[in-house]
Design a protein around this motif. Structure first.
Motif, PDB file in Angstrom:
ATOM      1  N   GLU A   1     -30.024  -1.023  48.067  1.00  0.00           N
ATOM      2  CA  GLU A   1     -28.561  -0.979  48.154  1.00  0.00           C
ATOM      3  C   GLU A   1     -28.012  -1.914  49.229  1.00  0.00           C
ATOM      4  N   GLY A   2     -28.850  -2.375  50.119  1.00  0.00           N
ATOM      5  CA  GLY A   2     -28.381  -3.267  51.166  1.00  0.00           C
ATOM      6  C   GLY A   2     -28.226  -4.708  50.700  1.00  0.00           C
ATOM      7  N   THR A   3     -28.627  -5.012  49.478  1.00  0.00           N
ATOM      8  CA  THR A   3     -28.498  -6.369  48.935  1.00  0.00           C
ATOM      9  C   THR A   3     -27.241  -6.484  48.095  1.00  0.00           C
ATOM     10  N   VAL A   4     -26.891  -7.739  47.788  1.00  0.00           N
ATOM     11  CA  VAL A   4     -25.777  -8.009  46.878  1.00  0.00           C
ATOM     12  C   VAL A   4     -26.377  -8.402  45.529  1.00  0.00           C
ATOM     13  N   GLN A   5     -26.054  -7.629  44.518  1.00  0.00           N
ATOM     14  CA  GLN A   5     -26.565  -7.889  43.175  1.00  0.00           C
ATOM     15  C   GLN A   5     -25.444  -8.474  42.307  1.00  0.00           C
ATOM     16  N   ILE A   6     -25.771  -9.562  41.607  1.00  0.00           N
ATOM     17  CA  ILE A   6     -24.800 -10.178  40.692  1.00  0.00           C
ATOM     18  C   ILE A   6     -25.308  -9.926  39.267  1.00  0.00           C
ATOM     19  N   ALA A   7     -24.560  -9.152  38.490  1.00  0.00           N
ATOM     20  CA  ALA A   7     -24.957  -8.806  37.121  1.00  0.00           C
ATOM     21  C   ALA A   7     -23.916  -9.333  36.142  1.00  0.00           C
ATOM     22  N   VAL A   8     -24.411  -9.909  35.044  1.00  0.00           N
ATOM     23  CA  VAL A   8     -23.530 -10.488  34.029  1.00  0.00           C
ATOM     24  C   VAL A   8     -23.484  -9.552  32.828  1.00  0.00           C
ATOM     25  N   ILE A   9     -22.355  -9.499  32.171  1.00  0.00           N
ATOM     26  CA  ILE A   9     -22.218  -8.696  30.964  1.00  0.00           C
ATOM     27  C   ILE A   9     -23.218  -9.177  29.908  1.00  0.00           C
ATOM     28  N   GLY A  10     -23.734  -8.257  29.152  1.00  0.00           N
ATOM     29  CA  GLY A  10     -24.656  -8.626  28.080  1.00  0.00           C
ATOM     30  C   GLY A  10     -25.886  -7.753  28.077  1.00  0.00           C
TER      31      GLY A  10
ATOM     32  N   TYR B   1     -19.834  -8.024  39.366  1.00  0.00           N
ATOM     33  CA  TYR B   1     -19.948  -7.903  37.917  1.00  0.00           C
ATOM     34  C   TYR B   1     -19.182  -9.047  37.266  1.00  0.00           C
ATOM     35  N   LEU B   2     -19.909  -9.903  36.526  1.00  0.00           N
ATOM     36  CA  LEU B   2     -19.308 -11.051  35.842  1.00  0.00           C
ATOM     37  C   LEU B   2     -19.168 -10.720  34.361  1.00  0.00           C
ATOM     38  N   THR B   3     -17.932 -10.682  33.892  1.00  0.00           N
ATOM     39  CA  THR B   3     -17.676 -10.298  32.517  1.00  0.00           C
ATOM     40  C   THR B   3     -16.804 -11.341  31.827  1.00  0.00           C
ATOM     41  N   ASN B   4     -16.904 -11.421  30.511  1.00  0.00           N
ATOM     42  CA  ASN B   4     -16.074 -12.356  29.746  1.00  0.00           C
ATOM     43  C   ASN B   4     -14.913 -11.632  29.055  1.00  0.00           C
ATOM     44  N   GLU B   5     -14.715 -10.361  29.382  1.00  0.00           N
ATOM     45  CA  GLU B   5     -13.621  -9.586  28.796  1.00  0.00           C
ATOM     46  C   GLU B   5     -12.327  -9.829  29.579  1.00  0.00           C
ATOM     47  N   LYS B   6     -11.239 -10.000  28.856  1.00  0.00           N
ATOM     48  CA  LYS B   6      -9.945 -10.232  29.518  1.00  0.00           C
ATOM     49  C   LYS B   6      -9.473  -9.001  30.242  1.00  0.00           C
ATOM     50  N   PHE B   7      -9.682  -7.840  29.611  1.00  0.00           N
ATOM     51  CA  PHE B   7      -9.325  -6.561  30.245  1.00  0.00           C
ATOM     52  C   PHE B   7     -10.567  -5.664  30.217  1.00  0.00           C
ATOM     53  N   PRO B   8     -11.445  -5.844  31.175  1.00  0.00           N
ATOM     54  CA  PRO B   8     -12.692  -5.072  31.182  1.00  0.00           C
ATOM     55  C   PRO B   8     -12.424  -3.583  31.420  1.00  0.00           C
ATOM     56  N   ASN B   9     -13.244  -2.760  30.802  1.00  0.00           N
ATOM     57  CA  ASN B   9     -13.134  -1.309  30.931  1.00  0.00           C
ATOM     58  C   ASN B   9     -13.953  -0.852  32.133  1.00  0.00           C
TER      59      ASN B   9
ATOM     60  N   LEU C   1     -17.547  -2.818  44.234  1.00  0.00           N
ATOM     61  CA  LEU C   1     -17.702  -3.472  42.934  1.00  0.00           C
ATOM     62  C   LEU C   1     -16.695  -4.604  42.870  1.00  0.00           C
ATOM     63  N   ILE C   2     -17.193  -5.840  42.662  1.00  0.00           N
ATOM     64  CA  ILE C   2     -16.316  -7.010  42.524  1.00  0.00           C
ATOM     65  C   ILE C   2     -16.439  -7.514  41.086  1.00  0.00           C
ATOM     66  N   VAL C   3     -15.303  -7.641  40.418  1.00  0.00           N
ATOM     67  CA  VAL C   3     -15.295  -8.067  39.013  1.00  0.00           C
ATOM     68  C   VAL C   3     -14.678  -9.456  38.927  1.00  0.00           C
ATOM     69  N   ALA C   4     -15.366 -10.359  38.220  1.00  0.00           N
ATOM     70  CA  ALA C   4     -14.874 -11.733  38.030  1.00  0.00           C
ATOM     71  C   ALA C   4     -15.110 -12.156  36.589  1.00  0.00           C
ATOM     72  N   ASN C   5     -14.356 -13.151  36.170  1.00  0.00           N
ATOM     73  CA  ASN C   5     -14.487 -13.675  34.802  1.00  0.00           C
ATOM     74  C   ASN C   5     -15.608 -14.720  34.781  1.00  0.00           C
ATOM     75  N   VAL C   6     -16.649 -14.449  34.028  1.00  0.00           N
ATOM     76  CA  VAL C   6     -17.820 -15.324  34.016  1.00  0.00           C
ATOM     77  C   VAL C   6     -17.546 -16.669  33.349  1.00  0.00           C
ATOM     78  N   ASP C   7     -16.590 -16.688  32.415  1.00  0.00           N
ATOM     79  CA  ASP C   7     -16.286 -17.946  31.720  1.00  0.00           C
ATOM     80  C   ASP C   7     -15.714 -18.995  32.664  1.00  0.00           C
ATOM     81  N   ASN C   8     -15.182 -18.557  33.815  1.00  0.00           N
ATOM     82  CA  ASN C   8     -14.674 -19.506  34.813  1.00  0.00           C
ATOM     83  C   ASN C   8     -15.776 -20.049  35.724  1.00  0.00           C
ATOM     84  N   LEU C   9     -17.019 -19.552  35.527  1.00  0.00           N
ATOM     85  CA  LEU C   9     -18.116 -19.922  36.421  1.00  0.00           C
ATOM     86  C   LEU C   9     -19.260 -20.634  35.703  1.00  0.00           C
TER      87      LEU C   9
END
Length: 332
Positions: A73-82, A104-112, A135-143
């Motif tokens: 839990e002390g690390t930063v994990q970057i997980a992509v939708i899929g 959390y990197l997602t390609n959803e415009k309005f993630p649930n 929890l940090i949510v970002a749009n993966v299509d921009n990356l």
């Protein structure tokens, strides 16, 4: 022949890099089958540029193929939708709640995002504080690699967040991206540098088989044996008679051939032999007496002895004939 080998060798050397280039172009195109949004995917839908940029800035970036809930839990994990990843899974919530930081990197415009907390909006990012974690949510299509070639603004916003937690260790968690494609073939699992070695071995073996195979089917000169052509039927027929126990027929076969070789009749061949002063006159007389005074019952051993004598007389006559032709050639 040497010119032909040299020409083939030059062509072969030219074809090697062409073959390797074509092969690895195909391998690269097949590489597009890698999961989208993976940091090892260098196509337009991969995240390799983001990963390599962080590495070049000496950030402690790594790649994890373990389950998110098993990570520290002390690390930063970057997980992509899929794949099999579900951001609302209770175990994921528990991991964040214990103090974990998940991007959390997602390609959803309005993630649930069902975390029952209101997010803090920071540019294109949504920040959730969940019990002891974040929890940090970002749009993966921009990356993606394609997006970063045009605009790096969204990536810079994420970079500022990552910079805050840089001392914790940053890992792109991709276990779920490969869970559905874990049954990769052996060839796909081999590293590229080893594939080069395999291709080179195949090329060397192909060249060896090619040059060795050029000798196959070459016409071999056949030097006809006159003696075999003349006596082939005699020996085969005599073998059949001997196998059937027809010793008299076998002897007749050899005797007729002997008369044909010396070009004499049954009545005068002994006189011819004596007149020509050929060796083994006593043996010739023995054969003549046996043929003309044959008993009604003759043992097989006697037939074999006469046949053996006929063979010797044939060889004596042939030697005399060869000596005669050599003498005639010298006089000419």
């Amino acid at each position: 022949m040497k010119k032909r080998i040299s020409r083939d060798l030059i062509i072969f050397i030219i074809l090697i890099p062409i073959f390797l280039w074509v092969t690895f172009q195909l391998s690269s195109s097949m590489g597009n089958r890698l999961p989208s949004y993976s940091i090892v995917n260098k196509s337009k839908m991969g995240l390799s540029i983001l990963n390599e940029t962080l590495r070049s800035l000496n950030y402690p970036v790594g790649r994890s193929l373990g389950a998110l809930t098993s990570e520290n839990e002390g690390t930063v994990q970057i997980a992509v939708i899929g794949g099999s990843f579900n951001i609302n899974e209770p175990k994921v919530k528990e991991w964040i709640g214990r103090g974990g930081t998940l991007i959390y990197l997602t390609n959803e415009k309005f993630p649930n995002i069902d975390y029952e907390v209101n997010p803090e909006i920071n540019g294109s990012l949504s920040l959730y504080k969940y019990t002891m974690g974040r929890l940090i949510v970002a749009n993966v299509d921009n990356l993606t690699n394609k997006a970063l070639m045009k605009d790096t603004g969204n990536a810079y916003e994420l970079f500022e967040i990552i910079h805050t937690y840089r001392d914790n260790g940053i890992y792109f968690n991709e276990a779920h991206l490969y869970s559905s494609s874990s049954s990769r073939s052996l060839w796909e699992a081999i590293p590229t540098k080893f594939k080069y070695i395999v291709y080179q071995i195949i090329m060397v073996l192909a060249a060896y088989i090619y040059y060795k195979g050029k000798g196959f089917g070459k016409p071999i000169p056949f030097y006809e044996e006159v003696e075999r052509t003349e006596n082939e039927y005699l020996y085969s027929a005599a073998a059949l008679y001997r196998g059937a126990g027809a010793w008299d027929l076998m002897l007749d076969n050899y005797y007729k051939n002997f008369l044909k070789v010396i070009n004499c009749s049954d009545e005068d061949w002994l006189e011819y032999w004596e007149m020509e002063k050929l060796p083994a006159l006593d043996k010739a007389k023995g054969v003549y007496d046996f043929i003309n005074n044959r008993k009604t019952k003759v043992k097989a051993k006697e037939y074999i002895q006469v046949v053996s004598t006929l063979e010797k007389l044939n060889k004596i006559f042939e030697k005399r004939r060869e000596a005669y032709w050599k003498t005639l050639k010298k006089t000419k």
